[in-house]
Design an enzyme around this catalytic site. Structure first.
Site, PDB file in Angstrom:
ATOM      1  N   TYR A 252      -2.149  -0.563  10.137  1.00 57.86           N
ATOM      2  CA  TYR A 252      -2.438  -1.285   9.225  1.00 57.86           C
ATOM      3  C   TYR A 252      -0.601  -0.355   8.235  1.00 57.86           C
ATOM      4  O   TYR A 252      -0.813  -1.604   7.291  1.00 57.86           O
ATOM      5  CB  TYR A 252      -3.490  -0.556   8.320  1.00 57.86           C
ATOM      6  CG  TYR A 252      -3.662  -0.669   6.530  1.00 57.86           C
ATOM      7  CD1 TYR A 252      -4.133  -2.002   6.443  1.00 57.86           C
ATOM      8  CD2 TYR A 252      -3.417   0.146   5.689  1.00 57.86           C
ATOM      9  CE1 TYR A 252      -3.915  -2.463   4.811  1.00 57.86           C
ATOM     10  CE2 TYR A 252      -3.690   0.041   4.216  1.00 57.86           C
ATOM     11  CZ  TYR A 252      -3.575  -1.309   4.033  1.00 57.86           C
ATOM     12  OH  TYR A 252      -4.273  -1.411   2.980  1.00 57.86           O
TER      13      TYR A 252
ATOM     14  N   SER B 233       0.819  -1.264   0.287  1.00 54.99           N
ATOM     15  CA  SER B 233      -0.114  -0.393   0.110  1.00 54.99           C
ATOM     16  C   SER B 233       1.030   1.156   0.314  1.00 54.99           C
ATOM     17  O   SER B 233       2.218   1.732   0.442  1.00 54.99           O
ATOM     18  CB  SER B 233      -1.187   0.752   1.431  1.00 54.99           C
ATOM     19  OG  SER B 233      -1.336   1.272   1.365  1.00 54.99           O
TER      20      SER B 233
END
Length: 250
Positions: free
Chosen positions: A154, A140
């Site tokens: 995350y 990401s």
């Protein structure tokens, strides 16, 4: 050509759309996820549009590490070879640390990193035996900096995944292995994990966003920010801006 492709977390979001797009290219698919009813629907859709594509489904919770090795080897036995594994399964639950949400932060970290480690290990065992293969990890853009609120666990787990992929590549270079690696860092691509997020800058719809991912994977890019615009520029800035400025992206 990487004919036989295994995708984890294929029942929704980016994994589901990658399956559709690789099927349109004539690739055989080994699809796995926890929600087999959604996999069955995806298999029916793909086979209706692309009857020559072989789609094999397996139920898999990637946090069951023994099952990861078993399922990957079952795909290997069914296809004969696995040419590419896309480590896509992940999650984004959590909250600011110290607010009583450790259970969810821990689950996110375990799913995005420890389970990814198991998937990479299982894939590489097969690739080493074959002396070929392409390992793809889906990280990401948030991996580039520490992020606040629900993004903290995350983002840090995805940063660990980026470093894991590079470490694997370093070992493959050291041993002159023919196995390839790619780490894909998507920006904001609409998927189930962020469907409730509103007013996010540069949010890209699922189909074109995944198309950019598939393009980078097919080129076997070592490291790719996708879609290229604006995320290559955003990545450049993220690495250099003061932390207070990057908070707007958290």
């Amino acid at each position: 050509m990487r004919k036989n492709i295994v995708i984890t977390g294929a029942s929704s979001g980016l994994g589901e759309e990658m399956a559709r797009q690789f099927a349109a290219m004539g690739r055989n698919l080994g699809l796995c996820a926890r929600r087999t009813e959604r996999l069955e629907a995806l298999k029916a859709e793909i086979e209706a549009k692309h009857p020559d594509v072989n789609v094999i489904l397996k139920e898999l919770d990637v946090n069951d590490h023994e099952a990861v090795f078993r399922v990957f080897n079952e795909f290997k036995a069914a296809f004969g070879t696995i040419d590419r594994v896309i480590v896509n399964a992940g999650m984004g639950k959590g909250g600011p640390l110290g607010t009583g949400l450790f259970k969810y932060n821990k689950l996110t970290a375990e799913t995005n990193y420890i389970a990814a480690l198991a998937q990479c290990e299982a894939a590489l065992e097969i690739f080493h035996a074959q002396k070929s293969g392409h390992l793809v990890t889906i990280a990401s853009i948030s991996a580039l900096r520490g992020m606040p609120r629900a993004m903290t666990s995350y983002a840090s787990s995805k940063a660990a995944l980026v470093n894991l992929t590079e470490g694997i590549r370093a070992e493959l270079i050291r041993t002159n292995s023919p196995i390839k690696t790619s780490c894909i860092l998507p920006g904001f691509i609409r998927s189930e994990i962020n469907e409730k997020v509103k007013n996010t800058p540069f949010m890209c719809d699922t189909v074109p966003g995944v198309r950019s991912m598939v393009r980078a994977i097919e080129k076997e890019r070592v490291h790719a920010y996708v879609p290229g615009w604006p995320w290559t520029l955003v990545a450049f800035l993220l690495k250099r801006l003061p932390l207070k400025t990057t908070l707007k992206l958290g």
